[in-house]
Design a protein around this motif. Structure first.
Motif, mmCIF file in Angstrom:
data_model
loop_
_atom_site.group_PDB
_atom_site.id
_atom_site.type_symbol
_atom_site.label_atom_id
_atom_site.label_comp_id
_atom_site.label_asym_id
_atom_site.label_seq_id
_atom_site.Cartn_x
_atom_site.Cartn_y
_atom_site.Cartn_z
ATOM 1 N N VAL A 61 31.001 106.783 48.971
ATOM 2 C CA VAL A 61 30.070 107.695 49.624
ATOM 3 C C VAL A 61 30.859 108.847 50.191
ATOM 4 N N LEU A 112 32.204 111.656 52.601
ATOM 5 C CA LEU A 112 32.302 111.974 54.019
ATOM 6 C C LEU A 112 32.911 113.362 54.141
ATOM 7 N N LYS A 159 11.597 116.770 59.097
ATOM 8 C CA LYS A 159 11.309 115.998 57.892
ATOM 9 C C LYS A 159 10.007 116.457 57.244
ATOM 10 N N ALA A 176 17.931 114.270 51.239
ATOM 11 C CA ALA A 176 18.941 113.820 52.199
ATOM 12 C C ALA A 176 18.487 114.074 53.625
ATOM 13 N N VAL A 202 16.234 111.251 54.851
ATOM 14 C CA VAL A 202 16.902 109.981 55.187
ATOM 15 C C VAL A 202 18.055 110.199 56.153
ATOM 16 N N ASP A 203 18.060 111.354 56.830
ATOM 17 C CA ASP A 203 19.050 111.648 57.875
ATOM 18 C C ASP A 203 20.483 111.624 57.349
ATOM 19 N N ARG A 204 20.676 112.241 56.205
ATOM 20 C CA ARG A 204 22.025 112.391 55.658
ATOM 21 C C ARG A 204 22.368 113.871 55.591
ATOM 22 N N PRO A 205 23.650 114.220 55.460
ATOM 23 C CA PRO A 205 24.008 115.636 55.330
ATOM 24 C C PRO A 205 23.288 116.269 54.148
ATOM 25 N N SER A 215 26.334 118.068 50.393
ATOM 26 C CA SER A 215 27.585 117.331 50.290
ATOM 27 C C SER A 215 27.948 117.183 48.830
ATOM 28 N N ARG A 236 28.561 114.525 47.384
ATOM 29 C CA ARG A 236 27.855 113.364 46.832
ATOM 30 C C ARG A 236 26.484 113.784 46.297
ATOM 31 N N ASN A 237 25.779 114.596 47.058
ATOM 32 C CA ASN A 237 24.476 115.069 46.590
ATOM 33 C C ASN A 237 24.608 115.898 45.316
#
Length: 747
Positions: A8, A10, A322, A358, A361-364, A367, A369-370
């Protein structure tokens, strides 16, 4: 082990300096590898191996069997599960699984879109449903879903054909039409390595292109139109109606550009305006892709969040961010469908949905990863997109910004109180420097792909984007969203005029930037090796978080060296032998025969030659008469282009290479003969002369080599066994008075 299996992203920054532990190679390698695993940076390499699998599929001959890559994929997955306790082997198994998954995806995609392709030029009556209509300055271009072509069996009949119509008044999507059409198979590349329209057409289901030769009649359909066609036609009609409304409201070139920004229909943009935008390096604004999707979705996101923030109860009790992200996702999807769902638009939609997903779901939101997830989704849906400039340039730009922008971050000094003026100046400073930095990084990241696909660079693109993008971001795109929302109420006219004013300023800025000397540089086509190395350097910079990033200097250096000294072809030959471009003793290409202007332009750009296709100097160094032409090359060889059978006796005896669209006699003793039969088997061909051998590359046969000592005729294809050079005797000038020569233009 778990870190490898659940990679994942970071946040991370660029290493401040080169790790001096590099002296101890094993310790440096293990320490940096541990950092990559700890920061969960192995996951972004999955789409890289997925893409490698797709590239391998496109290198395969014919249509590979599905069971082979699918079986290998199953074995690798089983191996990953069985050996999950060994981190290194697990990582290798995951990488191999991604590679075979990419290959399998390519096989499945190729089989799913398989449809008949027209084999030869055909003039015949045709009937079918119009699926899309595009207005153009010289008429219309329609995509027809075929129901019948007279003289062709159903197994030979293309599913879709793209046709031009000079007088297409009254034609609209969904109509059942009939007419006589001149049909051709989708054209192959003009030179080995050039743009392959035939490949793109195949994956779009287009089996023929051409034009209607007479009137097009609208008829009552003999069969009901399928639901998919009715939906596509309805969307296309709505797009065309809005396109005409915007273009009429704004008027002129700005109207065509403004309509293209909203609906994706670019047919109304004058070619001069296209050239102006390209010269300033901002033509990307008229192709609905990442910039448009982010601005449109961002406008929805900002509007909804701002409106909900006005209600204290909603702002305190509801997840406003959201909700706004959900509305932005819906709006972006509608925008994608309405704008035509082209490859670039769909790719941008996927990236946008992943970004706002993202947020849900409270993610950056942004990134690496996205970006990796978006790349896998796009390639799984359309693996052929990997070979196109749209995918490469958009993902390259975003990856480059993620990898390099941490270098350009500033921190505010602590302990110092700021006035309102200080805050305002700091915001302006960051906005300006951010725009310049992102444009610079994106330009550097996409330059190799631009050089490979378009053979052009725009050194002042930074200036053009810096001046134009604020107008696009702050005025054009918000006005576009507001105009679409007000369109159903009939109140959109003033909005389009505001948008048109901003678009006109963008065109003016582009004209000023494009008018600067050297704004467009034509460069030789970048080789596959140089492109691969520069792409690898970009991937290492973007995907690594440790001192591994410094390894990018090696492929970048070698790639730049190869790009600075490209290996150019000496001869380009039309796919049908209609003409050729031959490098004369002065070092530039000389034109013989009568190839199309489009093909000539492709040859010149591949050679880094900025001359126009009709430049008189292109024919100055060819010695021509009614029987053909001869060009003397710098290496002492002569290339003959034969137009009359009477010329074969002398040219076959004197020239090193003979090119003709006729059938050469069996006894032709030139080192290389490319006649009608040879070109039919090879397609467009390019030749590079070496001191001991001739390198021949063709669209259909790939790369071949032939020693100078090997005399060939026609289609002899076995590799030569001798490497000794054979110097061809010089070709004398034609036995005609000087006045009888044409100025390089054969009769």
């Amino acid at each position: 082990m778990r870190a490898v299996a659940r990679a994942v992203v970071l946040p991370g920054t660029w290493p401040a300096a080169l790790d001096l532990g590099l002296v101890d190679g094993e310790r440096w390698l293990s320490r940096n590898l541990a950092t990559e695993i700890e920061q969960r940076r192995l996951f972004p390499w999955i789409p890289v191996f997925f893409g490698l699998g797709i590239l391998l599929f496109f290198q395969a001959k014919g249509t590979p069997a599905l069971w082979a890559p699918a079986g290998a994929l199953a074995l690798c997955i089983a191996g990953a599960v069985a050996l999950r306790g060994k981190p290194f082997i697990l990582a290798v198994m995951i990488a191999l699984s991604a590679l075979f998954a990419g290959f399998t995806t390519g096989v499945v995609r190729a089989r799913s879109v398989a449809a008949p392709v027209l084999a030869k030029v055909t003039i015949a009556p045709i009937t079918g449903f119009i699926e899309t209509v595009e207005d153009r300055e010289e008429g219309k271009r329609v995509l027809v879903r075929v129901t019948d072509i007279k003289g062709l069996a159903e197994t030979e009949r293309p599913r879709l054909v793209r046709l031009s119509v000079r007088k297409g008044d009254g034609l609209s999507a969904g109509q059942f039409v009939a007419g006589t059409a001149r049909l051709l198979s989708p054209p192959e590349p003009a030179w080995p390595g050039g743009y392959d329209f035939a490949r793109d057409a195949y994956f779009k289901g287009i089996g023929a292109v051409g034009s209607f030769t007479g009137a097009v009649k609208r008829l009552d359909p003999s069969v009901a139109a399928p639901l998919s066609l009715r939906v596509a036609a309805g969307i296309d009609e709505a797009r065309n109606a809005l396109t005409q409304r915007i273009a009429t409201a704004i008027g002129g070139a700005a109207g065509g550009v403004g309509a293209a920004l909203v609906t994706g229909k670019r047919g109304l943009i004058p070619e001069e305006t296209n050239d102006v935008l390209r010269g300033a390096g901002i033509y990307h604004i008229v192709s609905i892709s990442g910039l448009h999707m982010v601005l449109a979705a961002g406008t929805f996101f900002w509007l909804v969040r701002a409106l909900l923030a006005l209600a204290p109860g909603a702002a305190l009790l509801w997840p406003v961010k959201k909700i706004a992200a959900g509305v932005a996702m819906i709006g972006a999807t509608i925008y994608c469908v309405f704008s035509g769902s082209d490859v670039a638009t769909v790719r941008s939609l996927v990236m946008t949905l992943v970004m706002f997903g993202a947020v849900l779901v409270d993610r950056p939101a942004l990134s690496i990863r996205n970006l990796s997830i978006a790349a896998v989704i796009v390639l799984a849906r359309e693996p052929e997109a990997l070979l196109g400039p749209s995918f490469q340039m958009s993902f390259g730009a975003v990856a480059g910004m993620m990898g390099l922008l941490p270098l350009l971050q500033w921190k505010r000094a602590e302990g110092r109180a700021e006035t309102l003026l200080d805050q305002g100046l700091r915001w302006i400073f960051h906005a300006v420097t951010g725009l310049i930095a992102t444009t610079l990084v994106a330009s550097l990241a996409t330059a190799p792909f631009a050089a490979y696909h378009f053979q052009t660079l725009n050194p002042y693109g930074l200036v053009g984007n810096a001046l134009a993008l604020p107008l696009v971001s702050l005025v054009v795109m918000p006005a576009a969203v507001l105009g679409v929302l007000s369109y159903p109420f009939g109140l959109d006219g003033p909005v389009w005029r505001l948008m048109g004013w901003a678009v006109a300023r963008v065109i003016e800025v582009s004209g000023w930037v494009g008018g600067i000397g050297g704004s467009t540089l034509v460069v030789p086509a970048l080789g596959v090796g140089a492109l691969g190395l520069l792409s690898l350097a970009l991937l290492i910079v973007a995907l690594s978080i440790s001192s591994f990033r410094w390894l990018a200097l090696l492929p970048a250096g070698i790639g730049l060296a190869l790009a600075a000294d490209p290996s150019r072809f000496d001869v380009y030959i039309d796919r049908e032998g209609g003409g050729a471009a031959i490098r004369h003793a002065g070092g530039q290409l000389s034109l013989v025969g009568r190839p199309s202007a489009f093909v000539v332009e492709q040859w010149l750009r591949a050679d880094g030659d900025a001359r126009a296709a009709d430049d008189p100097s292109l024919r100055r160094d060819a010695r021509c008469d009614p029987q053909g032409c001869v060009v003397e090359m710098r290496v002492g060889h002569h290339v003959a282009y034969v137009q009359d059978v009477a010329a074969f006796e002398e040219d076959c005896r004197r020239a090193s290479v003979v090119i003709t669209r006729l059938k050469a006699p069996p006894g032709c003793n030139a080192a290389l003969v490319l006649d009608r039969e040879a070109l039919l088997a090879r397609g467009a061909t390019a030749i590079r002369f070496g001191p001991k051998a001739i390198e021949i590359r063709s669209v259909r046969r790939g790369s071949e080599a032939m020693a100078w000592s090997e005399r060939r005729t026609g289609e002899t294809a076995d590799p030569p066994k001798e490497n000794g050079p054979r110097r061809a005797r010089p070709v004398p000038e034609q036995d005609l008075p000087e006045d009888d020569f044409s100025s390089g233009e054969p009769d």
